[in-house]
Write a protein that holds these residues in place. Structure first.
Motif, PDB file in Angstrom:
ATOM      1  N   PHE A 146      -3.936  -9.194 -17.039  1.00  0.00           N
ATOM      2  CA  PHE A 146      -3.537  -8.727 -18.365  1.00  0.00           C
ATOM      3  C   PHE A 146      -3.955  -7.275 -18.571  1.00  0.00           C
ATOM      4  CE2 PHE A 146      -7.886 -10.004 -19.064  1.00  0.00           C
ATOM      5  CZ  PHE A 146      -8.353  -9.276 -20.157  1.00  0.00           C
ATOM      6  N   TRP A 147      -3.282  -6.634 -19.549  1.00  0.00           N
ATOM      7  CA  TRP A 147      -3.465  -5.207 -19.802  1.00  0.00           C
ATOM      8  C   TRP A 147      -3.912  -4.947 -21.232  1.00  0.00           C
ATOM      9  CZ3 TRP A 147      -0.038  -7.115 -16.375  1.00  0.00           C
ATOM     10  CH2 TRP A 147       0.093  -6.477 -15.123  1.00  0.00           C
ATOM     11  N   GLU A 148      -4.792  -3.962 -21.368  1.00  0.00           N
ATOM     12  CA  GLU A 148      -5.274  -3.505 -22.671  1.00  0.00           C
ATOM     13  C   GLU A 148      -5.199  -1.983 -22.673  1.00  0.00           C
ATOM     14  OE1 GLU A 148      -7.581  -3.566 -26.414  1.00  0.00           O
ATOM     15  OE2 GLU A 148      -5.997  -4.692 -25.439  1.00  0.00           O
ATOM     16  N   ASN A 149      -4.268  -1.424 -23.455  1.00  0.00           N
ATOM     17  CA  ASN A 149      -4.073   0.027 -23.451  1.00  0.00           C
ATOM     18  C   ASN A 149      -3.624   0.524 -24.824  1.00  0.00           C
ATOM     19  OD1 ASN A 149      -3.586   2.655 -21.809  1.00  0.00           O
ATOM     20  ND2 ASN A 149      -1.708   2.393 -23.003  1.00  0.00           N
ATOM     21  N   ASN A 150      -4.252   1.619 -25.268  1.00  0.00           N
ATOM     22  CA  ASN A 150      -3.812   2.308 -26.478  1.00  0.00           C
ATOM     23  C   ASN A 150      -3.980   3.809 -26.269  1.00  0.00           C
ATOM     24  OD1 ASN A 150      -3.009   3.126 -28.971  1.00  0.00           O
ATOM     25  ND2 ASN A 150      -4.654   2.107 -30.115  1.00  0.00           N
ATOM     26  N   SER A 151      -2.917   4.417 -25.726  1.00  0.00           N
ATOM     27  CA  SER A 151      -2.946   5.855 -25.444  1.00  0.00           C
ATOM     28  C   SER A 151      -2.629   6.678 -26.673  1.00  0.00           C
ATOM     29  CB  SER A 151      -1.942   6.194 -24.337  1.00  0.00           C
ATOM     30  OG  SER A 151      -2.257   5.497 -23.150  1.00  0.00           O
ATOM     31  N   GLY A 152      -2.209   6.024 -27.758  1.00  0.00           N
ATOM     32  CA  GLY A 152      -1.809   6.751 -28.960  1.00  0.00           C
ATOM     33  C   GLY A 152      -2.944   7.004 -29.930  1.00  0.00           C
ATOM     34  N   ALA A 153      -4.168   6.608 -29.585  1.00  0.00           N
ATOM     35  CA  ALA A 153      -5.306   6.801 -30.488  1.00  0.00           C
ATOM     36  C   ALA A 153      -6.448   7.498 -29.766  1.00  0.00           C
ATOM     37  CB  ALA A 153      -5.776   5.456 -31.027  1.00  0.00           C
ATOM     38  N   ASN A 154      -7.206   8.279 -30.515  1.00  0.00           N
ATOM     39  CA  ASN A 154      -8.359   8.961 -29.920  1.00  0.00           C
ATOM     40  C   ASN A 154      -9.635   8.151 -30.165  1.00  0.00           C
ATOM     41  OD1 ASN A 154      -8.529   9.334 -32.650  1.00  0.00           O
ATOM     42  ND2 ASN A 154      -8.940  11.535 -32.564  1.00  0.00           N
ATOM     43  N   SER A 155      -9.516   6.853 -29.936  1.00  0.00           N
ATOM     44  CA  SER A 155     -10.657   5.955 -30.098  1.00  0.00           C
ATOM     45  C   SER A 155     -10.640   4.932 -28.972  1.00  0.00           C
ATOM     46  CB  SER A 155     -10.605   5.237 -31.449  1.00  0.00           C
ATOM     47  OG  SER A 155      -9.433   4.432 -31.535  1.00  0.00           O
ATOM     48  N   ASN A 156     -11.746   4.278 -28.777  1.00  0.00           N
ATOM     49  CA  ASN A 156     -11.866   3.292 -27.712  1.00  0.00           C
ATOM     50  C   ASN A 156     -12.320   1.960 -28.284  1.00  0.00           C
ATOM     51  OD1 ASN A 156     -12.163   1.873 -25.363  1.00  0.00           O
ATOM     52  ND2 ASN A 156     -13.930   3.004 -24.625  1.00  0.00           N
ATOM     53  N   GLN A 157     -11.365   1.055 -28.409  1.00  0.00           N
ATOM     54  CA  GLN A 157     -11.689  -0.289 -28.861  1.00  0.00           C
ATOM     55  C   GLN A 157     -11.816  -1.183 -27.633  1.00  0.00           C
ATOM     56  OE1 GLN A 157      -8.246  -0.615 -31.508  1.00  0.00           O
ATOM     57  NE2 GLN A 157      -9.631  -0.534 -33.260  1.00  0.00           N
ATOM     58  N   ALA A 158     -11.902  -2.476 -27.837  1.00  0.00           N
ATOM     59  CA  ALA A 158     -12.066  -3.384 -26.704  1.00  0.00           C
ATOM     60  C   ALA A 158     -11.410  -4.721 -27.000  1.00  0.00           C
ATOM     61  CB  ALA A 158     -13.550  -3.589 -26.404  1.00  0.00           C
ATOM     62  N   ILE A 159     -11.124  -5.460 -25.940  1.00  0.00           N
ATOM     63  CA  ILE A 159     -10.599  -6.816 -26.082  1.00  0.00           C
ATOM     64  C   ILE A 159     -11.360  -7.705 -25.099  1.00  0.00           C
ATOM     65  CG2 ILE A 159      -8.732  -6.472 -24.390  1.00  0.00           C
ATOM     66  CD1 ILE A 159      -7.006  -8.350 -26.147  1.00  0.00           C
ATOM     67  N   THR A 160     -11.771  -8.857 -25.568  1.00  0.00           N
ATOM     68  CA  THR A 160     -12.509  -9.799 -24.728  1.00  0.00           C
ATOM     69  C   THR A 160     -11.672 -11.049 -24.506  1.00  0.00           C
ATOM     70  OG1 THR A 160     -14.656  -9.022 -25.509  1.00  0.00           O
ATOM     71  CG2 THR A 160     -14.602 -11.198 -24.506  1.00  0.00           C
ATOM     72  N   ALA A 161     -11.478 -11.402 -23.247  1.00  0.00           N
ATOM     73  CA  ALA A 161     -10.744 -12.611 -22.881  1.00  0.00           C
ATOM     74  C   ALA A 161     -11.746 -13.644 -22.388  1.00  0.00           C
ATOM     75  CB  ALA A 161      -9.722 -12.309 -21.790  1.00  0.00           C
ATOM     76  N   THR A 162     -11.599 -14.876 -22.881  1.00  0.00           N
ATOM     77  CA  THR A 162     -12.537 -15.937 -22.531  1.00  0.00           C
ATOM     78  C   THR A 162     -11.805 -17.193 -22.087  1.00  0.00           C
ATOM     79  OG1 THR A 162     -14.163 -15.123 -24.126  1.00  0.00           O
ATOM     80  CG2 THR A 162     -14.460 -17.360 -23.316  1.00  0.00           C
ATOM     81  N   ALA A 163     -12.189 -17.686 -20.916  1.00  0.00           N
ATOM     82  CA  ALA A 163     -11.722 -18.983 -20.414  1.00  0.00           C
ATOM     83  C   ALA A 163     -12.858 -19.496 -19.535  1.00  0.00           C
ATOM     84  CB  ALA A 163     -10.435 -18.840 -19.611  1.00  0.00           C
TER      85      ALA A 163
END
Length: 239
Positions: A146-163
């Motif tokens: 899976f992919w997590e990308n946001n090139s349109g913002a000057n911030s760095n968020q995160a996503i956590t995947a759990t299984a």
């Protein structure tokens, strides 16, 4: 010593005969988060089961055909060939643009940019969101990317995947417009026909793919091994 051999062979035969009955926990073993860099990020290992990007149109990246699934409107569940994704508590999905006209994002191939140009998230970023994969073959090995990308913002968020296990990806590793996020590949052995992956983050999910990397062991394998062990036992008895 010879007197104990038949018992040892019998025990080994029972062990292998029992293998297909062992329940496999569908815990995903995640790889290390990897920075997005180019088309070869898209895995081609094994056999494609499903590939989804959250956009109106689909595209082909590194030979993998992604199906576009619109993430807009009042629906709290999005369905696709091979599963669904739903918000909890129930809320509508929002499709947000994550692309940019600046480098390094713009230097990616047009098709790869399309795969990670938008993401799906619950309205106002409400989480958790659960992705459910269906139609799995019990005992088969799968690869989930899976992919997590946001090139349109000057911030760095995160996503956590759990299984079972968890992994956290960054949306923009440089925290600058045009910067790139990350992707990750995890593997698991299906213990049933479905697999659920929970996402918790202020960010969203751009795209994912599921690939089958091994088939279910043939039912006759254990029986053949038992016969072979039995034949070995008889030969040793005659000796």
């Amino acid at each position: 010593m010879k007197q104990h051999l038949p018992f040892a062979l019998l025990s080994l035969a029972v062990l292998f005969t029992s293998v297909p009955q062992i329940a496999h926990a569908a815990t995903i073993t995640w790889g290390a988060p990897t920075n997005i860099s180019g088309d070869t990020d898209v895995s081609t290992g094994g056999t494609l089961v499903t590939a989804v990007q959250f956009d109106v149109s689909g595209t082909v990246a590194n030979g993998v055909p992604f199906t576009g699934v619109p993430a807009s409107g009042s629906a709290s569940t999005l369905s696709f060939a091979g599963g669904s994704i739903a918000t909890s508590p129930s809320t509508s999905f929002v499709e947000s643009a994550t692309g940019s006209s600046l480098a390094p994002f713009i230097q990616l191939s047009a098709n790869y940019r399309d795969v990670i140009w938008t993401w799906a998230l619950g309205e106002f970023g409400i989480y958790p969101t659960t992705l459910t994969l269906t139609g799995l073959a019990t005992g088969a090995t799968y690869q989930f990317e899976f992919w997590e990308n946001n090139s349109g913002a000057n911030s760095n968020q995160a996503i956590t995947a759990t299984a079972g296990n968890s992994v956290t990806l960054n949306t923009n590793t440089t925290s600058a417009i045009g910067g790139l996020g990350q992707y990750d590949i995890g593997t698991f052995v299906a213990d049933g026909s479905t697999e659920a992956i929970q996402f918790n983050a202020p960010g969203g999910l751009n795209a994912f793919q599921l690939r089958q990397t091994s088939t279910v062991p043939e039912p006759g394998t254990a029986a053949l091994l038992t016969c072979a062990l039995g034949a070995l036992f008889c030969r040793r008895r005659r000796a």
